[in-house]
Design an enzyme around this catalytic site. Sequence first.
Site, short mmCIF file in Angstrom:
data_model
loop_
_atom_site.label_atom_id
_atom_site.label_comp_id
_atom_site.label_asym_id
_atom_site.label_seq_id
_atom_site.Cartn_x
_atom_site.Cartn_y
_atom_site.Cartn_z
N GLU A 179 0.84 -1.20 0.00
CA GLU A 179 0.00 0.00 0.00
C GLU A 179 0.87 1.25 0.00
O GLU A 179 0.69 2.18 -0.81
CB GLU A 179 -0.91 0.03 1.25
CG GLU A 179 -1.98 -1.05 1.29
CD GLU A 179 -1.49 -2.36 1.89
OE1 GLU A 179 -0.25 -2.54 2.02
OE2 GLU A 179 -2.33 -3.21 2.22
N LYS A 459 -0.96 -11.63 2.35
CA LYS A 459 -0.01 -10.89 1.50
C LYS A 459 0.58 -11.82 0.43
O LYS A 459 0.79 -11.42 -0.71
CB LYS A 459 1.16 -10.35 2.33
CG LYS A 459 0.82 -9.20 3.25
CD LYS A 459 2.10 -8.66 3.90
CE LYS A 459 1.82 -7.77 5.07
NZ LYS A 459 3.00 -7.41 5.85
#
Length: 500
Positions: A179, A459
């Site tokens: 991010e 992830k």
Amino acid sequence: MRAKRFSLQAGDFLLDYSKNRITEKTISLLLDLAKAANLSQKIDDLFIGKSLNSTENRPALHTALRNRSKQAIYVNQNDIMPEVRSVLQKMQDFVEKIHQQTWLGATGKPIKHIVNVGIGGSHLGPLLTTSALSQNAITDLQFHFVSNIDGTHLNHVLQKIDPETTLFIISSKSFTTLETMTHAKTIRAWLEKKLNQTNLSNHFIAVTSAIEKANAFGISADAIFPLWEWVGGRFSVWSAIGLPLALMIGMPGFYEFLDGAYEMDQHFRHTDLRSNMPVILAMLGLWYINFFQTQSYAIIPYSDQLDFLRLYLQQLDMESNGKSTTHTGTTTQYHTAPIIWGEQGCNGQHAFYQLLHQGPYFIPVDFILVAEHPHPLEGHQDILIASALSQAKALMQGKPSTHLHKAFQGNRPSNILFMPKLTSRNLGALLALYEHKTFVQGVIWDINSFDQWGVELGKELLPQILLDFQTDNANPEHDPSTMHLIQHYKKMRNSSCEKL
Ligand code: F6P
């Protein structure tokens, strides 16, 4: 008097825990449990930098970041304090340059906007502290935060700032968080376009332990504020991750913030378990989790300044102790971290308190009260504090009624943590108090409070799904539900995405 016997003072804080389901015997048995877990030794181990983070083989030395004494602290036989102090000095020099307007943007204008770009521990500490202490601001710098990858968030911030006068702090311990790095690249391209130049060195600084990665992004060594492996993300607000706060309240204020945490550290380290505020708070929490099977814990500040505290404590507690494997690799046969949630008190009263008072189970609550507020409107302040006291009393005493729907069972426990004023010092002490509470519970549960393997699997799966969005055929190894949803999204998504 019960209220006296079950109250504690540490620094400016009064903790009244007399509304709990306890007797002297309960406390004494809970402290026996702490002693059986060798808590006092573990507290020492924390402060001297033993490798408590066993799965990553490193210490958790956030307390060194606020070590305001002259005492050395060693990691691998090296005293880390000179480095800690040199980063604080670097922060101080930087803050002065921004305040004195000698740090100029690419077009020669002084900095007016600070945008913190980070997520998790690289976001929540700066967000909470700048919001809590905004009344102590010594400049008119404007602070903004970008965390969520949702483009709405970044767009919203970019619309409020002036590129010529904005400094972006790329806060990421790892400098790999998807991010944050995606934001950083988008922002750089946006700035290049807006300022029509590629030398943006005065618009970016980085806070990271991955110096080379920050260099590779184009940030030079003098604009990088180092972090160390022995600082966990959720414990990092005391480091240069706290730069937004330092920029807002100045370094003297930031040092007071560290002082407050240091004082709580001293209390935690040197006070006997019976009078030790983090220990008592931890053992009470554990009492309900392990002996009453409660699964949820509410943090309710009666203070607008502490609006973001619940988010900060959510990461602190749930990322630290939301685990089911002990240090030795066995599965816990007991519950660990509760679900942390909450809201400012008066808002909560008109939303979820119904459940707190009459729901089928009880939820322990920490009410956090600040006696003096920065904008004390006549009539408001007393109502605020009276509201908290009435709610805690109602939860405890309940009220019988022949109409069942009007009956309150009572005996619903809460703590009251009362402070005179939310100063930088008290905010530091408050966050350190909860850090240590979390640590104590981790010790009793025999879990490692300093790793976070639970965030990894999602992830790991993400790159393949991203790839599937870009290719015609999705990976056939997906489960049917994921495959179905990938196809569904591909049909629905925007046909073209905006480039800023
Ligand atoms: O994914 C969880 C996490 O690793 C947190 O522990 C951390 O605070 C956050 O991501 C941000 O990490 P970084 O500072 O490395 O970008």
